[in-house]
Design an enzyme around this catalytic site. Structure first.
Site, PDB file in Angstrom:
ATOM      1  N   GLY A   1     -25.752   9.910 -24.536  1.00  0.00           N
ATOM      2  CA  GLY A   1     -24.335  10.079 -24.198  1.00  0.00           C
ATOM      3  C   GLY A   1     -24.078  10.889 -22.956  1.00  0.00           C
ATOM      4  N   LYS A   2     -23.179  10.856 -21.992  1.00  0.00           N
ATOM      5  CA  LYS A   2     -22.928  11.467 -20.921  1.00  0.00           C
ATOM      6  C   LYS A   2     -21.878  12.494 -21.428  1.00  0.00           C
ATOM      7  CE  LYS A   2     -22.207  10.916 -16.132  1.00  0.00           C
ATOM      8  NZ  LYS A   2     -23.028  11.920 -15.485  1.00  0.00           N
ATOM      9  N   ILE A   3     -22.031  13.619 -22.045  1.00  0.00           N
ATOM     10  CA  ILE A   3     -21.084  14.506 -22.744  1.00  0.00           C
ATOM     11  C   ILE A   3     -20.900  15.666 -21.963  1.00  0.00           C
ATOM     12  CG2 ILE A   3     -20.763  15.781 -24.888  1.00  0.00           C
ATOM     13  CD1 ILE A   3     -22.603  13.295 -26.020  1.00  0.00           C
TER      14      ILE A   3
ATOM     15  N   TYR B   1     -23.454  19.474 -20.179  1.00  0.00           N
ATOM     16  CA  TYR B   1     -23.782  19.866 -18.567  1.00  0.00           C
ATOM     17  C   TYR B   1     -24.169  21.202 -18.328  1.00  0.00           C
ATOM     18  CZ  TYR B   1     -24.250  15.072 -17.225  1.00  0.00           C
ATOM     19  OH  TYR B   1     -24.532  13.884 -17.117  1.00  0.00           O
TER      20      TYR B   1
END
Ligand code: PMP
Length: 317
Positions: free
Chosen positions: A168-170, A174
């Site tokens: 997932g690019k959550i 980050y």
């Protein structure tokens, strides 16, 4: 100071797509009680559109990015009330409406996040969805693209696969990348390389990592390591294979980067960026290598519509 500072120069545009339609940039605001702001439950994408050889604007691998956005949301159980087709069209409409600004290219940022309402970790507030676009120059600097950058192995580790959801690019995940990036930049480097919990190379703070051995074999960490399944990574693997190169998706250690003939990073923002130094060891000749330059050149030809073989990857506006 590193070239990173220049890349944070965000230019605004007139319109933002938000919750179903286009609104003015200055109206695209959220309340300070937005759940995602407190706890980091949001998913996002970074997508580039390029001016192609016939002067039209084309978005690169738009559908794959939107699919990954929906996958990221599914992983987080964040309900998005828009279909893949609707989000693809939303991205296109945002660019179409602002072609005067984006005729030379654009960076698109779709984001979906838990909005305001209830507070607390158990809340399930309605999801907000927005897409912004701006002009974003080479993420690691034009100089970096041409001459290569200096990277540093981070003291921060890419999380275990049961800590972060690596498919997932959550948004909340980050913070790990920000800590690594800041550490590297403040120490005078351009970018950070994060290792996994076993000490193998995982990825850079916002890019996937490739290295080329002395005999021309290209290696990149496999998808069973804690890395984002980069769309540029996938593109570059395909291009390298089509160029007749073997690409091994395997684990390797940090010192494999030190003794590599070539190292490069891939990412939508960073595109294909050569790495000429890792932890103060010169990589290869200290200049971008032949394979890096060849794949970078082909990548730019593909995204700009010069290669009919890969035309399916372009969505013309
Ligand atoms: N890894 C991380 C952590 C990233 O943020 C990105 C940028 N999205 C990438 C790799 C590269 O992914 P892509 O090629 O899909 O942009």
């Amino acid at each position: 100071m590193s070239s990173v500072a220049a890349s944070s120069n965000v230019l605004k545009s007139e319109k933002v797509w938000m919750d179903g339609g286009l609104i003015k940039w200055q109206d695209a605001n959220v309340h300070v009680m937005t759940h995602a702001l407190h706890y980091g439950l949001g998913v996002f994408e970074g997508i580039r559109a390029y001016k192609t050889k016939d002067g039209r604007l084309a978005v690169f691998r738009l559908r794959e990015h939107i699919r990954r956005l929906l996958d990221s949301a599914h992983i987080c159980m964040l309900k998005i009330n828009y279909s893949e087709d609707a989000l693809v069209e939303a991205c296109c409409s945002l660019l179409r409406e602002q072609l005067h600004q984006f005729k030379d290219g654009a960076y698109l940022r779709p984001i979906a996040f838990m909005g305001d309402g209830a507070m607390g970790l158990g809340a399930t507030n309605p999801t907000r969805v927005a897409i912004t676009a701006w002009d974003w120059a080479a993420y690691l600097g034009e100089k970096g693209l041409k001459h290569g950058i200096r990277a540093k192995v981070s003291s921060f580790t890419r999380m275990h696969v049961n800590v972060n959801m690596v498919r997932g690019k959550i948004t909340g995940q980050y913070v790990n990348s920000i800590l690594a990036k800041r550490e590297a930049v403040m120490a005078g480097y351009d970018e950070a390389v994060l290792l996994d919990i076993s000490g193998f190379v995982a990825e850079a703070s916002g890019e996937n990592v490739f290295c080329v051995g002395r005999h021309g074999a290209v290696r990149t960490p496999s998808l069973s390591s804690p890395i984002l399944r980069g769309i540029t990574r996938d593109t570059v693997i395909r291009l390298l294979k089509d160029m007749g190169r073997e690409v091994q998706e395997v684990s390797f250690t940090r010192d494999a980067l030190y003794i590599a003939a070539e190292v490069f990073f891939t990412g939508t923002a960073a595109e294909v960026t050569p790495v000429v130094e890792v932890d103060n060891r010169t990589v290869g000749t200290g200049t971008p290598g032949d394979i890096t330059k060849a794949v970078q050149d082909l990548y730019f030809r593909v995204v700009r519509g010069h290669e009919p073989k890969y035309a399916d990857w372009l969505t013309y506006i």
